[in-house]
Design an enzyme around this catalytic site. Sequence first.
Site, PDB file in Angstrom:
ATOM      1  N   GLY A   1     -31.940   3.920  -2.432  1.00  0.00           N
ATOM      2  CA  GLY A   1     -32.991   3.615  -1.463  1.00  0.00           C
ATOM      3  C   GLY A   1     -32.720   2.322  -0.726  1.00  0.00           C
ATOM      4  O   GLY A   1     -32.829   2.247   0.509  1.00  0.00           O
TER       5      GLY A   1
ATOM      6  N   HIS B   1     -11.837   4.335 -26.967  1.00  0.00           N
ATOM      7  CA  HIS B   1     -12.848   4.666 -27.968  1.00  0.00           C
ATOM      8  C   HIS B   1     -14.158   5.065 -27.300  1.00  0.00           C
ATOM      9  O   HIS B   1     -14.492   4.571 -26.221  1.00  0.00           O
ATOM     10  CB  HIS B   1     -13.098   3.474 -28.897  1.00  0.00           C
ATOM     11  CG  HIS B   1     -11.906   3.110 -29.723  1.00  0.00           C
ATOM     12  ND1 HIS B   1     -11.646   1.829 -30.144  1.00  0.00           N
ATOM     13  CD2 HIS B   1     -10.880   3.857 -30.192  1.00  0.00           C
ATOM     14  CE1 HIS B   1     -10.533   1.809 -30.852  1.00  0.00           C
ATOM     15  NE2 HIS B   1     -10.055   3.033 -30.886  1.00  0.00           N
TER      16      HIS B   1
ATOM     17  N   VAL C   1     -42.299  14.959  -1.780  1.00  0.00           N
ATOM     18  CA  VAL C   1     -43.577  14.860  -2.500  1.00  0.00           C
ATOM     19  C   VAL C   1     -44.363  13.688  -1.924  1.00  0.00           C
ATOM     20  O   VAL C   1     -44.057  12.518  -2.217  1.00  0.00           O
ATOM     21  CB  VAL C   1     -43.356  14.656  -4.009  1.00  0.00           C
ATOM     22  CG1 VAL C   1     -44.696  14.547  -4.737  1.00  0.00           C
ATOM     23  CG2 VAL C   1     -42.519  15.794  -4.585  1.00  0.00           C
TER      24      VAL C   1
ATOM     25  N   ASP D   1     -36.492  10.461  -8.967  1.00  0.00           N
ATOM     26  CA  ASP D   1     -35.087  10.068  -9.143  1.00  0.00           C
ATOM     27  C   ASP D   1     -34.746  10.088 -10.626  1.00  0.00           C
ATOM     28  O   ASP D   1     -35.525   9.612 -11.456  1.00  0.00           O
ATOM     29  CB  ASP D   1     -34.832   8.659  -8.598  1.00  0.00           C
ATOM     30  CG  ASP D   1     -34.577   8.666  -7.095  1.00  0.00           C
ATOM     31  OD1 ASP D   1     -34.400   9.762  -6.546  1.00  0.00           O
ATOM     32  OD2 ASP D   1     -34.584   7.586  -6.484  1.00  0.00           O
TER      33      ASP D   1
ATOM     34  N   LEU E   1     -19.080 -15.760 -29.550  1.00  0.00           N
ATOM     35  CA  LEU E   1     -18.454 -16.000 -30.852  1.00  0.00           C
ATOM     36  C   LEU E   1     -17.885 -17.417 -30.918  1.00  0.00           C
ATOM     37  O   LEU E   1     -18.039 -18.117 -31.936  1.00  0.00           O
ATOM     38  CB  LEU E   1     -17.361 -14.970 -31.097  1.00  0.00           C
ATOM     39  CG  LEU E   1     -17.832 -13.555 -31.459  1.00  0.00           C
ATOM     40  CD1 LEU E   1     -16.707 -12.545 -31.265  1.00  0.00           C
ATOM     41  CD2 LEU E   1     -18.346 -13.511 -32.903  1.00  0.00           C
TER      42      LEU E   1
ATOM     43  N   ASN F   1      -0.118   4.985 -37.759  1.00  0.00           N
ATOM     44  CA  ASN F   1      -0.417   5.309 -39.150  1.00  0.00           C
ATOM     45  C   ASN F   1       0.269   6.598 -39.590  1.00  0.00           C
ATOM     46  O   ASN F   1       0.796   6.670 -40.698  1.00  0.00           O
ATOM     47  CB  ASN F   1      -1.928   5.437 -39.338  1.00  0.00           C
ATOM     48  CG  ASN F   1      -2.643   4.105 -39.274  1.00  0.00           C
ATOM     49  OD1 ASN F   1      -2.531   3.286 -40.177  1.00  0.00           O
ATOM     50  ND2 ASN F   1      -3.376   3.869 -38.197  1.00  0.00           N
TER      51      ASN F   1
ATOM     52  N   PRO G   1      -9.123 -17.210 -29.755  1.00  0.00           N
ATOM     53  CA  PRO G   1      -7.961 -17.603 -28.936  1.00  0.00           C
ATOM     54  C   PRO G   1      -8.234 -17.376 -27.457  1.00  0.00           C
ATOM     55  O   PRO G   1      -9.257 -16.797 -27.072  1.00  0.00           O
ATOM     56  CB  PRO G   1      -6.856 -16.682 -29.452  1.00  0.00           C
ATOM     57  CG  PRO G   1      -7.576 -15.475 -29.947  1.00  0.00           C
ATOM     58  CD  PRO G   1      -8.887 -15.956 -30.497  1.00  0.00           C
TER      59      PRO G   1
END
Length: 935
Positions: A72, A749, A117, A222, A768, A352, A776
């Site tokens: 919009g 992932h 509407v 919407d 953190l 692995n 680092p």
Amino acid sequence: MSAKACREYHGKKLLAKYLSELSNGTINVEDRAALVTPETDFGDLIREEPWLNDGTCPSFVVKPDQLIKRRGKAGLVGLNLTFDQVKSWIELRMNKEITIEEKVSGSLEYFIIEPFVPHKQDEEYYICIQSDRTGEEILFCTEGGVDVGDVDTKANRHHVEIGVDFNITPEISAQLFKGISEAEKLIAFVETLLKLYRKLNFTYMEINPLVISSGGRITPLDLAAKIDETASFLCSTLWGHVDFPSPFGRKEYPEESYIRELDSKTGASLKLTILNHKGRIWTMVAGGGASVTYADTISDLGFGKELANYGEYSGAPSPEFTFEYAKTIIQLMTKDKDPAGKILIIGGGIANFTDVAATFTGLVKAIVSYQDVLKSHKIKIWVRRAGPNYQEGLKMMRDTSISTGLNIHIYGPETHVTAVVPLALGIAKLEDFPEFDDDFHTQNVKPLRRVESAIDVDNMPHSVEPVELENDEADHKIENFTATTRCVVYGLQQRAVQGMLDFDFMCKRTKPSVAGMIFPFSSNHYIKFYWGTNEILIPVYQSMKECLSKHSEVSVLVNFASFRSVYSSVTEALEYSEQIKTVAIIAEGVPESQTRALNKAAHEKGVGIIGPATVGGIKPGCFRIGNTGGMLDNIVMSKLYRPGSVAYVSKSGGMSNELNNIICRNSDGVYEGIAIGGDRYPGSRFVDHLLRYNDNPSVHMLVLLGEVGGVDEYEICDYLKSGRITKPIIAWCIGTCASIFPFEVQFGHAGALARGDAETAIAKNKALKDSGAHVPNNFFEFGDTIKEVFDNLVSEGKLVPAPEPEIPRVPMDYTWAKRLGLVRKPANFISSISDDRGDELKYAGTTISEVFDNDIGVGGVLSLLWFRRSLPPYATKFIDMILMVTADHGPAVSGAHNTIVAARAGKDLVSSLASGLLTIGPRFGGALDDAAIMF
């Protein structure tokens, strides 16, 4: 990828259908909507959607349906238009390129037409349902529309727990719909909307505005919604056809579509997103976590705008699929020439279970096939890979470099996982990073150190159980694995079980960690495995109940069930919560609704869950889950046969193996490592494991490898600030490259996607660091930071280095040794008529495809196998006839057979008949049973 945004058109169609169905017809919203594409013919559209031109709808709304936010405000909504005006509005914008918020540019190609509407501003509301770890949160705001503002601060909220039926009580209504006179109308709508949301596996749904007209009719004007695509096996028939378009601003390339199609045909994972088709830096990285770290490093070093693609291949794709993937990337990067040449980085962590040589077979084939075009485009190739059979794979790459003359630099696990990035970009010096087959490469390998431990591994006899470490984790949900921990494995994963047993033997356990296996699709039996040089039998049970009752010492279930059956198998396991205390869920693609339900049930029963979408975890010297840690050579290289003093937690399975390597090379090694899984709602969180580690005196350092998406890392910040976590923690969140992309990119992932600024990797790394963690500057410096913290602990006298124990030896399987070319053995059986050594089975030199193409039949096959040549048609037809008449059914019973044989031998008619009659006996069968007895 798990949650995917759908088109507004399809979302509203689902709302219209299932709101009515779930409310028994009492709630009906507008179901008239039409989708216009570049191929749409308006004449055909009117015939399909007659309401567009039959006068029942006097005016319309039209807008793009391409995941564009704030349409919009951008002037992309046509209001109160006639149908002719709608057509003109669309024709004016179709296939036109626009720029949104001065950042993202794209072409308009999809539009939605709906009835207009009429309503007032005060009839517009805002409602949103979003999933979280424990349920669904409903946000409702009395102010909706384009000027809704900051709904996070303005909206009323109510949280509904997983599995709880939502009934809006007067108290909830007062809380959620405070000050709204139409609250009664909203109650049934919102209750049904949540039922629909759960039934169809939505993960997010925002309706803005939601209009309640004076007549009481509710209309979603919407809609923005996301659906959990992994739930397709549950809901595909309910969804019908639903489009999941790419984010606005990036049109899907044909090559991306091709790779997506390949991905759907394999159990492995193949992903490709083109970021800049003219970029100089192209990547082909194995592993979801590793692929992000490579993109991060390129971005952090200032070359983000040159990054051409993001993608990953993992899960042991076949050589054929790897070839197609590599071929596609090479074709893309050689479409345009660059005077400075281009760079192809073939990277990955330490696998692995993927056979590196097998995947490199397809990769080498692609490089050889396109060697001329690679040379003409001056493409330099940089390779870093490790894992099962990586030596053979890297040797293949070296041979390819020599035979083709291509400039290929090759590195193994001795080199940091992303070291090839600064090398390829010319930032690092080649002499500082010797290649894998350099005679002097070991000179740069950092020495490995060891701290003193309560376990005297040097003098430990093989028959003695290792001394148990501290059990200070007993009050945590995830079990404190010890050298006596035993498990059962769900599924016939023989390779994984053998790997666990080899690890047990290497760690000098007296009993195998695997007590039994569960496989519901066959009866009870035994499977033979190696225990050192000896062989043992592991029982396989059809019933979980029987298995657990016969092995009361088992406390861990390693679940290899598929994503389709993992919910039922874990639910069954939770019935034995007094015995089973930890469940590892290996499967990827588990629907979020099922994962969250399992998490809740497990929490209530005091059972810890690792996964889904995980490789598992490892506790050196004690216990290994499935394929964690990779092959035995990697177990030895990373010193995982004895405990160190550093404990880590990661999302990525492949990167957890890389962490084993990094930690080993920069400290005394790993005490325990867990990969919690890459989904958005893993069964256990980072903090669950970090608190366990913090409470264990044997752990001196904590390591966290987080990633973009989710907010679990902020809990760690809170615990650091409050002093609950007291030990030094080295932390890094991968996914910092996301900020350079002009559009939303889903990483490897399912949970690696930021839903807000707070979920970005950059924001989490800052939080953190501000909370006291050692963070680092980039992932390339991660190992250096671990070394710095470790050295400080040693210099402060908190750790005292101790000598390494003798490296244990475990016999190598003959099949693997033969594959590596280490042994040879004469054949026990030689077949001169059939040959299955090549790509295609052969009968006497004839390929099986020729057998079917020439339609030689059973007679022809037998002529090849018995006579070692192809007999003429009359002979093969005779063989067919013999087979037909000797089949012991109907008229061709043994009596008829003997009659024929006697006749062919030259006997007269009576003798031949007597031969058949004399064959009749009590087992002749059919209607002749009684006649046989009388005869």
